[in-house]
Structure formats: structure tokens, C-alpha cells
Motif scaffolding. Structure first.
Motif, PDB file in Angstrom:
ATOM      1  N   GLY A 130     -15.413 -39.825  56.262  1.00 50.54           N
ATOM      2  CA  GLY A 130     -16.673 -39.981  55.531  1.00 50.54           C
ATOM      3  C   GLY A 130     -17.358 -38.652  55.288  1.00 50.54           C
ATOM      4  O   GLY A 130     -18.534 -38.612  54.939  1.00 50.54           O
ATOM      5  N   LEU A 145     -14.865 -45.452  41.207  1.00 53.13           N
ATOM      6  CA  LEU A 145     -15.891 -45.878  42.171  1.00 53.13           C
ATOM      7  C   LEU A 145     -17.071 -44.912  42.236  1.00 53.13           C
ATOM      8  O   LEU A 145     -18.205 -45.334  42.412  1.00 53.13           O
ATOM      9  CB  LEU A 145     -15.273 -46.072  43.556  1.00 53.13           C
ATOM     10  N   PRO A 205     -19.833 -43.095  40.561  1.00 50.94           N
ATOM     11  CA  PRO A 205     -20.410 -43.286  39.221  1.00 50.94           C
ATOM     12  C   PRO A 205     -20.439 -41.978  38.422  1.00 50.94           C
ATOM     13  O   PRO A 205     -20.127 -40.907  38.939  1.00 50.94           O
ATOM     14  CB  PRO A 205     -21.830 -43.771  39.524  1.00 50.94           C
ATOM     15  N   ALA A 249     -23.243 -48.250  38.463  1.00 51.02           N
ATOM     16  CA  ALA A 249     -21.910 -48.658  38.001  1.00 51.02           C
ATOM     17  C   ALA A 249     -22.034 -49.475  36.712  1.00 51.02           C
ATOM     18  O   ALA A 249     -21.212 -49.356  35.800  1.00 51.02           O
ATOM     19  CB  ALA A 249     -21.202 -49.464  39.083  1.00 51.02           C
ATOM     20  N   PRO A 255     -20.019 -54.668  37.578  1.00 58.79           N
ATOM     21  CA  PRO A 255     -18.918 -54.983  38.495  1.00 58.79           C
ATOM     22  C   PRO A 255     -18.902 -56.458  38.920  1.00 58.79           C
ATOM     23  O   PRO A 255     -17.841 -57.005  39.224  1.00 58.79           O
ATOM     24  CB  PRO A 255     -19.181 -54.079  39.700  1.00 58.79           C
ATOM     25  N   MET A 278     -44.671 -49.189  46.125  1.00 57.33           N
ATOM     26  CA  MET A 278     -44.011 -49.739  47.306  1.00 57.33           C
ATOM     27  C   MET A 278     -45.050 -50.038  48.380  1.00 57.33           C
ATOM     28  O   MET A 278     -45.999 -49.261  48.576  1.00 57.33           O
ATOM     29  CB  MET A 278     -42.991 -48.716  47.828  1.00 57.33           C
ATOM     30  N   ALA A 299     -23.057 -40.151  55.417  1.00 58.47           N
ATOM     31  CA  ALA A 299     -22.362 -39.958  54.142  1.00 58.47           C
ATOM     32  C   ALA A 299     -21.193 -40.914  53.957  1.00 58.47           C
ATOM     33  O   ALA A 299     -20.728 -41.126  52.841  1.00 58.47           O
ATOM     34  CB  ALA A 299     -21.883 -38.514  54.030  1.00 58.47           C
ATOM     35  N   ARG A 357     -20.940 -45.304  51.042  1.00 56.65           N
ATOM     36  CA  ARG A 357     -20.930 -44.871  49.640  1.00 56.65           C
ATOM     37  C   ARG A 357     -21.279 -46.038  48.753  1.00 56.65           C
ATOM     38  O   ARG A 357     -20.652 -47.082  48.829  1.00 56.65           O
ATOM     39  CB  ARG A 357     -19.552 -44.334  49.268  1.00 56.65           C
ATOM     40  N   VAL A 358     -22.263 -45.843  47.921  1.00 54.03           N
ATOM     41  CA  VAL A 358     -22.644 -46.926  47.013  1.00 54.03           C
ATOM     42  C   VAL A 358     -21.863 -46.768  45.717  1.00 54.03           C
ATOM     43  O   VAL A 358     -21.824 -45.688  45.135  1.00 54.03           O
ATOM     44  CB  VAL A 358     -24.156 -46.907  46.737  1.00 54.03           C
ATOM     45  N   SER A 359     -21.226 -47.846  45.294  1.00 55.57           N
ATOM     46  CA  SER A 359     -20.565 -47.802  43.989  1.00 55.57           C
ATOM     47  C   SER A 359     -21.114 -48.914  43.105  1.00 55.57           C
ATOM     48  O   SER A 359     -21.930 -48.676  42.229  1.00 55.57           O
ATOM     49  CB  SER A 359     -19.055 -47.917  44.145  1.00 55.57           C
ATOM     50  N   CYS A 360     -20.713 -50.170  43.383  1.00 54.74           N
ATOM     51  CA  CYS A 360     -21.132 -51.246  42.475  1.00 54.74           C
ATOM     52  C   CYS A 360     -22.611 -51.576  42.621  1.00 54.74           C
ATOM     53  O   CYS A 360     -23.263 -51.994  41.681  1.00 54.74           O
ATOM     54  CB  CYS A 360     -20.302 -52.503  42.724  1.00 54.74           C
ATOM     55  N   GLN A 369     -23.771 -54.043  44.020  1.00 53.33           N
ATOM     56  CA  GLN A 369     -23.916 -55.492  43.832  1.00 53.33           C
ATOM     57  C   GLN A 369     -23.168 -56.281  44.893  1.00 53.33           C
ATOM     58  O   GLN A 369     -22.985 -57.495  44.757  1.00 53.33           O
ATOM     59  CB  GLN A 369     -23.364 -55.887  42.448  1.00 53.33           C
ATOM     60  N   VAL A 420     -19.964 -56.184  45.667  1.00 53.89           N
ATOM     61  CA  VAL A 420     -18.639 -56.689  45.310  1.00 53.89           C
ATOM     62  C   VAL A 420     -17.492 -55.692  45.484  1.00 53.89           C
ATOM     63  O   VAL A 420     -16.332 -56.075  45.382  1.00 53.89           O
ATOM     64  CB  VAL A 420     -18.583 -57.238  43.858  1.00 53.89           C
TER      65      VAL A 420
END
Lengths: 761, 163
Positions: free
Chosen positions: A21, A203, A205, A284, A676, B1, B37, B40-43, B45, B47
Motif C-alpha cells: 500500500g 482503477l 481515476p 470514476a 461503475p 457540514m 495510503a 484506494r478509492v476508485s468506483c 460506489q 462495487v
């Protein structure tokens, strides 16, 4: 030739960081004082932008800047051959997702909330949802004025036109031979195919971080081609190239999508306005609105003799380019030029047009036009074989070009024995076992084969590298090849390590930074292990020559250097022996232009792929189950076998995705698979029951040690191999991708017979 | 917020975290802001699995969880898999089997695989495929990852046999 490092599989140099990581990607980079950008995108596929009112957004606490298309700087346009895509849509939005305005704020939430406060008055225009509606005589023109652009200098038989017709941004044509041979053919088969578009689904973005200090733009970006990006950004923002500096850390997947401008122009524009660094990290889902693969229809008229001898082919490809030209001209060029496949023809006339539609811009995608071409060509070959009563394997073998025979007149010679890979795949599938084949058919199972063939990414692609040894014996490789996951940073180090007779981990790979590494056109088209590798090898050989001179000087006796890669007669401890001395050398490689070669340069190497599938078709549901997938390629010589197998596996499964699983869908002009969650991506459960990967080392590659580029072959062959296997299993021919159960059932309903064949001559 | 928040206390990679967080704060964002670290964010959502962490041993998508949901839980990210400098055996197998390319999915993939072996020490290839189906890898074509997980299971098995 014996090698110590080349041909072995030392641990990837990035493996430990990645598994812990700790790997650094653009998405991880932050700087003090950094702002966050968010974009407002057009909800309409085609609309006149009447008014943009950003006042409410500008007044929000924490908002530092809002840019709109009214800003002259935002109206500058970018693209590959054709510069038609504005940084922000000004007078017109050309697809649902076109960026109309952008905000920079202290944090992402404030930026996203502010975007919602921008008021835009749109006057909806007629959408051009697909190629058919864009080509209608009464369709509105997506561009009222012809955008600026240039066609490349093509060679013998090839031509290109910018905006030859309304809503056609580019047309490419290649022809050779005499069309009249078609009338002497026993049969001319006329078949059409359609090819669906996938998402790249990288993956990491699209993300960029830009800062502007004293007129120098610094941009960190998840991008495959930092130097090409630098050139484009320098042009867009009106400054010399040395006033733009592009940094690229590790890239979290690209597959073609990360060429050219993506998040960079908006981040830079906002950084200029605010005087602070700006990070633009798309979601994404925004990525889905930024880039996609080209869907296509392909019509092939193929003339053959009754004995299966291929004579001539007419081919017309229509690519759905989306709203802007992007890399479409290049994809058109490749789709048409590759449409004949690696067979012997007396005549070829292949053309491809890029049609502008009000959809997401299509760009480079693994295979670059070749997946479209191979899908149609390799499907039709099987259809022809069935019609003529010839085995599809035999039809291919009868017509394949020989090793050493030019692909087309004026182009370079085929540098793989194309029969050997096909034979290997056939053997793995027990293709020639007739009784077994008959038994399979009684269970709804069948076998199919396909061959893929693409010209390499050597053309218009200069690459430079520098190798240095400091006084402490540290060896550093500097070059612009980006680590996308393919393992190039490991493989290129292996090449230098081999030449210098040191371990792979004795070589540092300098950070990719346009200010400190020499020029490279870009990391694409599976070219690093041949094109950049040549530059790296040249630099390393020069360092070795210098080292030998120094040793000669030190010892008073000559060592000599024959300049060959494998000639590693350096003493193992040369770095210690020469402590305190520095060595420095550069290498450069570039394919020379050649007016006789159709694409303006002889192809540097050819990447073949061979595929085979055993499928089982459920005639109740139409579901196709892949029992066995076999993919084979020719790496020339494997620099690192594990990396080659990784490329093979990745491209094979991406090909499977294309064949059976993934496709972008539009409903009522709107993208239905817009994120996605709504896009069905390929997962572990889609793997075939068995996956057989073979990498041949035929040794004819022009790269160091006989290497070629590797990584796209599987992508070209899987779809056609599966469709061919479906026909073998149940007699149903599907000519549209993906092979959904619905389509297979429909084909079965046609009586399991194939579409009607036109015959002439 | 909202300025008011929710007091949470949980164990993150062996260390106690006690903070007051906004109710709507997403776990992935919380962890990334604190320098984790490996998430890791990708979608974004829930999924793709790139943001996976183990919560009480169970893999969850941290992009689709609020911080308050892990109150009182044991949260492990890839950084917390091994308490020494040595790699966890699953990480070792991923390295040895070249079960990564771009590496963006790797931490999440490793964590989900670790959770599998904790539940099912000797999985079949099919078990691995089904268990990992919520983690997307776009590069490898998955085959090398299945190999790596089976390899880690074998190593663990051999280790048990020997001790």
C-alpha cells in the motif's frame, strides 16, 4: 545467446511498494495550499449554451474561482490530428458530460456543492445519438466551422482527409492492387459486423495536480505520454515547452485512456486564476463521461476462389468517434490498414470514417482499431470457410503470409511464423481430433480459432534514454517510459542490468519528469520493450564501452568491446574498481520515414496473436460458457517471462470481456451504463473454466535480444475465436458484439444457419 | 457540514483511534486523510473493492461505509496486516506470483484474500473466484491472483503440517 538477467523473472521493482500500500500514484500527491476542482457537465447531449451564471457559486465561502466557457483561455482546443475539443464548452455542449464550467475551492465538498449553484440556460438541439443519425442528410452539423488539423504524411496507397463530409471528422483509405480481380473471383462474400464499445475502467481515476509559478506550469498527472502532454499543454497555454513540466508517478491503469489531455487543462486554468495549486480528481463516473472505446460497424466484401484462395477485399469501417476527434483519426488509420489481416491479397481497398456523434469522445483503447478489424475479418474467414466447405484452420493456413514476406507492398516483412502459433493453439484445443469434435458437437460444444495481427507502435515514436554511473557506483536509468502496470520499469532495468553485468536492483529508475529525463513520445502501443528498449540498450552499451576504456586505462591492457548486448565481459566488481569515476551516455531510437511504406514508416515489428476457444452453448438460454480459452503470442524474446504472461493474461481476459460481458449502452440518447455501478465489468467469476497462455519466442524481434512489444494480441483474437466456436457448436452465427444470450438465441432462431451469403462472379 | 459529531473509538491497525467525526464522514476519506495510503478509492460506489478494509475480519468497502459504523470494531488495512517489517504470507505470494500490475487493486485484493483463508484455509480455485468477485482488477486477467491465493493457502497449510 546466454543472458543472466534477460529471460529471467526477478521480482517486479515496484512489487513490494504495491503490495504494502506504499506505492505512489498521482492520486496520492498533495501540496500545501492545494485547492480542489469540480466540474459542471452538460446534462444534454447537444445544446446551445445560452447563458452561464456563476455568481452564486462565486459567492460561496471557500470558493476561490469559477471558470466558464466564456473565458477566452477556456476556448482553446486540443486533440491529436484535429484540435476540436475546447477546455470548456463555450457556445455549445456536444455530449452529455461536456464540461461547461469548473470550480476551485478549499475542499472537494465545497467545490462539488458550488458546481450545483451554477445556473446554465441550455437550448437543447437535436442529439446525434449514433452513426446512423449523424450521417442522415438533414442531421445538424456538430461543428459549424471546420476545426484546424493536419493529416500525417502517408506513403504508398494511403490517404487521409479531415472533415471530408458533414459529421465525419476524418477518413482514411488504403488501397493496393487492381479492383478488377474481384470480378474474376468464384465468390464475393459481403458481410457486415458490429463492434460494441467498452470502458477502459482503469482503477486510478483521471487526476491531475497543477501549479503555476513564475509562468512555469508544473503538473502531476496520471498520464501515459508525458512529453506529448507537455507539447499539447504548452500550445494550449501559449508558452515554450520548457515552461511546462509534467511529472508522472506510478499510473493505476491506463489501457490507452491516459493519452492526451484529460483533467490537466481544467486544473491548470484554475491554478492560473487562483495562483494556488489545484487538484482535479475526476470520479470514476466522470471517467465514463470522458473517454471510451470506439464502437464500429464493418462491412467486408471478400473475393475468393472456390479452392479457398483469397483474392481481394473491400472494407468499409464506420467508427463512432463521439463528440470530439480525440485519437479517432489514428484509430481509423489502424482499423482500415489492419482490416485485411495477415493474409495474401492481390487487391485491398480498406477505408474507415470517424463519425461524430453526441456521445462520449472515443479514444485510444488497447489494440487501437485492431480489435474492431480482427473481429470482423476473423469472423468472416470462418463464415467463408463454412460456405466453401473448407476447414477454417486450413483456409487460414492456405492464405497466411510467410515469415519474411511484406505485410503490404512497401511495408516491412512479417517477422513471426504465423502458422506456428496457430498450430500451437489448435493442438492445445485438440482441434484436429475429428471424433472428439463430433462428440463435442452432440453436447452443444464447439471449437473456434482466430488470428490477430497489428503493426507496432514504432512509427512516429522517437525515444531517448540516458544511463549514468555516479562516483559511488550508483547506476541510474532516465527515460520517459511510464509504469502503467505492464512492468516496463522492471523490464527496461533488466536490459540495462544485463548489458552492464549488474543486478536489476543495482539500477535506479529516475522519476518520470519532463524536466529531467530525455524525450520520449509516449508509453503506448506495446512499444517500450522494443522502441524504448533500443534507446536504453544503446545508452547502456555506450556506458559499458566507457567503463571498458576506463578499465583498460587503469589496468594498462585492452578489453575491447564488440558492442553486442550479450557481450558482458565486464569484471563483476567494475563499480568498485572504478569508484570515483562517473560515466554518462545517451541512447536514441527512431524509425526513419519511408515514402514507400503505406503509413509513412515501415512497421518496426508486428504483433501477432493467436486465439482459440472451446465453448458450450446452452440452446435453451443462449448462454455461452467458455470451457477453455487458449491465447498465444510471439514476444520475439521474453525480457521477463512473468511480465509477458501477465500481459497475455490481461489482454486475453479483456478480449473475453469484449466478447461476452462488457458494453456501453445508451437508452433514449442517454448513457445507461454511466458509472461503475451500472456498467457490468468483468470479474473473477467470468474467467473461463480453463485458461491456457502460451508465449512463443521466435527470436525475430527488432528490440534488444530479439524482443518485440507484447500486450495486445489477446485483445484481438478472443471475440472472433468465441463467435467461431459458437458457430462450430450449434451452427449459429452472431455478427454483433457482445455475444449476449439474446443474440445467440436470435441466431439459433434463424435455424442455426448463418446470414445469407451474396455470391458473384 | 455539521459541527456536531459522533464520538467513535475503534482499533486501527493495532492502535486505538478516538475521535469525534461528522455523521456523514465516509470511512475511506477518514482513513486516507490520516495517511492510510493502502485504502484506494476508485468506483466510490462500493462495487470495485479497491478501498477494502477488514472490519472485525470481514472485508468491507470503506467508500460505502460511514466512520460511525466501525465504532468499537477492529479495522485492519493492508498497512496493518503484518506487525513486523516482514510481508504477510499473502503479500509474499502476490509478489512471488506477479499477481499485480498497476497495483491499484492490490491492497484490497490482498485483504479480501486474507479474510478468505481465515474462513476457509484450503479453498478450491472456484472458492477463490467467488470470494474475490467483489474486487475488480483490470490488468492481470485475474489468473495470477487466483494462483497467488492458492499458493498462500498451500504455504500456510505446509507451515501447519510442519509445526
Amino acid at each position: 545467446m546466454t543472458t543472466r538477467t534477460v529471460g529471467t523473472a526477478p521480482v517486479r521493482t515496484d512489487a513490494l511498494a504495491k503490495v504494502a500500500g506504499a506505492a505512489l500514484y498521482t492520486v496520492d500527491i498533495t501540496v500545501p495550499g492545494m485547492l480542489h476542482a469540480a466540474a459542471l457537465r452538460s446534462p444534454y447531449p447537444h445544446a446551445r449554451i445560452v447563458r452561464v451564471d456563476a455568481e452564486r457559486a462565486r459567492r460561496q465561502p471557500g470558493v476561490l474561482a469559477v471558470v466558464t466557457g466564456a473565458d477566452p483561455a477556456a476556448q482553446r482546443t486540443y486533440g491529436w490530428y484535429i484540435k476540436d475539443q475546447p477546455i470548456l464548452a463555450g457556445d455549445k455542449a456536444r455530449y452529455a458530460g461536456d464540461i461547461v464550467s469548473a470550480v476551485a475551492a478549499e475542499d472537494p465538498a465545497t467545490a462539488m456543492a458550488a458546481v450545483e449553484l451554477i445556473d446554465v440556460d441550455y437550448e437543447p438541439l437535436e442529439p446525434l445519438s449514433d452513426v446512423e443519425s449523424a450521417l442522415r442528410g438533414d442531421a445538424p452539423a456538430l461543428f459549424e466551422e471546420r476545426p484546424a488539423g493536419t493529416t500525417p504524411r502517408y506513403g504508398r496507397g494511403a490517404s487521409g482527409w479531415i472533415h471530408p463530409d458533414k459529421n465525419v471528422c476524418y477518413r482514411f483509405r488504403y488501397h493496393t492492387g487492381d479492383a478488377t480481380v474481384m470480378s474474376s473471383c468464384d465468390h464475393v462474400f459481403d458481410d457486415s459486423f458490429s463492434f460494441s464499445a467498452m470502458q477502459h475502467y482503469h482503477l486510478e481515476p483521471f487526476v491531475s495536480l497543477a501549479s503555476v509559478t513564475d509562468g512555469v506550469i508544473d503538473v502531476w498527472s496520471s498520464n501515459q505520454s508525458p512529453f506529448s502532454l507537455r507539447r499539447e499543454l504548452a500550445r494550449l497555454f501559449d508558452r515554450d515547452e520548457d515552461r511546462v513540466r509534467v511529472h508522472v508517478p506510478l499510473v493505476g491503469g491506463a489501457f490507452g485512456a491516459k493519452n492526451g489531455c484529460k483533467a490537466e487543462p481544467v486544473a491548470i486554468l484554475l491554478a492560473m486564476q487562483t495562483g494556488r495549486p489545484v487538484r482535479f480528481c475526476m470520479t470514476a463516473a466522470e471517467g465514463f463521461l470522458t473517454q471510451r472505446q470506439h464502437s464500429a460497424t464493418l462491412r467486408l466484401r471478400t473475393g475468393v476462389m472456390a479452392d479457398g484462395t483469397l483474392i481481394g477485399r473491400d472494407c468499409e469501417v464506420l467508427l463512432d468517434a463521439g463528440a470530439y476527434a480525440d485519437a479517432s483519426p489514428l484509430v481509423a488509420e489502424k482499423a482500415a490498414y489492419r482490416a485485411p489481416g495477415p493474409y495474401r491479397w492481390q487487391y485491398v481497398d480498406a477505408a474507415a470514417s470517424c463519425v461524430l456523434t453526441t456521445t462520449t469522445p472515443a479514444g485510444p483503447f488497447r489494440g487501437f482499431g485492431a480489435p474492431q478489424a480482427a473481429w470482423a475479418s476473423e469472423s468472416q474467414l470462418d463464415m467463408i470457410a463454412h460456405r466453401l466447405g473448407i476447414d477454417p484452420y486450413d483456409l487460414r493456413v492456405k492464405n497466411l503470409r510467410e515469415l519474411g514476406e511484406p505485410y503490404m507492398p512497401g511495408d516491412s516483412a512479417v517477422d513471426s511464423d504465423l502458422r506456428s502459433g496457430l498450430a500451437a493453439v489448435a493442438e492445445a484445443l485438440h482441434y484436429h481430433d475429428r471424433p472428439r469434435r463430433e462428440a463435442l458437437r452432440t453436447q452443444g460444444r464447439g471449437l473456434g480459432l482466430a488470428i490477430g495481427f497489428k503493426d507496432s507502435g514504432g512509427g512516429s515514436k522517437p525515444a531517448s534514454a540516458r544511463v549514468t554511473v555516479d562516483g559511488d557506483g550508483h547506476v541510474t536509468l532516465r527515460c520517459g517510459t511510464v509504469e502503467l502496470g505492464q512492468g516496463a520499469h522492471t523490464a527496461l532495468r533488466q536490459i540495462a542490468a544485463e548489458i552492464l553485468g549488474i543486478p536489476v536492483d543495482g539500477i535506479d529508475y529516475a522519476p518520470v519528469d519532463t524536466a529531467s529525463v530525455p524525450f520520449d513520445q509516449g508509453t503506448y502501443a506495446s512499444s517500450s520493450s522494443a522502441v524504448m528498449a533500443r534507446a536504453v540498450a544503446e545508452a547502456a552499451i555506450d556506458v559499458r564501452r566507457q567503463v571498458r576504456q576506463a578499465l583498460t586505462h587503469r589496468d594498462g591492457k585492452a578489453l575491447g568491446d564488440r558492442g553486442r548486448h550479450e557481450d558482458h565481459a565486464l569484471p563483476q566488481d567494475w563499480r568498485r574498481l572504478l569508484a570515483g569515476q562517473v560515466f554518462d551516455a545517451s541512447g536514441h531510437f527512431e524509425v526513419t520515414p519511408d515514402a514507400d511504406a503505406p503509413l509513412g514508416e515501415k512497421c518496426f515489428f508486428w504483433e501477432p496473436g493467436w486465439g482459440g476457444a472451446e465453448v458450450e452453448v446452452d440452446s435453451e438460454t443462449g448462454r455461452v460458457r467458455v470451457r477453455r480459452l487458449v491465447v498465444c503470442g510471439d514476444a520475439g524474446r521474453m525480457i521477463n517471462p512473468e511480465l509477458c504472461h501477465g500481459q497475455e493474461s490481461g489482454s486475453a481476459i479483456m478480449g473475453l470481456a469484449q466478447a461476452l460481458v462488457e458494453h456501453r449502452m445508451y437508452a433514449h440518447g442517454a448513457l445507461a451504463t454511466h458509472d461503475p455501478l451500472s456498467y457490468r465489468v468483468t470479474t473473477f467469476t467470468d474467467l473461463p473454466d480453463e485458461l491456457d497462455l502460451m508465449v512463443q519466442e521466435q527470436g525475430h524481434g527488432p528490440g534488444p535480444f530479439g524482443a518485440k512489444g507484447y500486450g495486445e494480441g489477446g485483445m484481438l483474437v478472443v471475440a472472433a475465436a468465441i463467435a467461431n466456436a459458437v458457430q462450430d457448436a450449434v451452427g449459429a452465427r452472431v455478427t454483433d458484439l457482445p455475444l449476449t444470450p439474446e443474440r445467440v438465441l436470435h441466431a439459433l432462431d434463424q435455424g442455426g444457419s448463418e446470414p445469407s451469403a451474396g455470391a458473384a462472379g | 457540514m455539521s459541527r456536531s459529531g459522533i464520538a467513535v473509538s475503534f482499533n486501527l491497525n493495532g492502535r486505538t483511534v478516538q475521535e469525534t467525526v461528522p455523521a456523514q464522514q465516509v470511512l475511506a476519506d477518514f482513513l486516507i486523510e490520516r495517511g492510510v495510503a493502502g485504502v484506494r478509492v476508485s468506483c466510490d460506489q462500493g462495487v470495485c473493492g479497491a478501498c477494502t478494509a477488514l472490519v472485525d475480519g470481514c472485508p468491507i468497502a470503506t467508500c460505502a461505509a460511514f466512520v460511525f459504523q466501525v465504532d468499537g470494531c477492529d479495522v485492519v488495512t493492508v498497512e496493518g496486516l503484518s506487525d513486523s517489517d516482514d510481508l504477510h504470507p499473502m503479500q509474499r505470494s502476490f509478489v512471488d506470483r506477479f499477481a499485480m500490475q498497476c497495483g491499484y487493486c492490490t491492497p484490497g485484493m490482498v485483504l479480501t484474500a486474507v479474510a478468505l483463508l481465515n474462513r476457509k484455509p484450503d479453498p478450491s480455485p472456484d472458492d477463490v473466484r467467488r470470494w474475490l468477485a467483489g474486487n475488480v482488477c483490470r490488468c492481470t486477467g485475474y489468473a495470477s491472483i487466483v494462483d497467488a491465493v492458492l499458493d498462500a493457502a498451500r504455504r500456510r497449510h505446509d507451515l501447519r503440517e510442519r509445526t
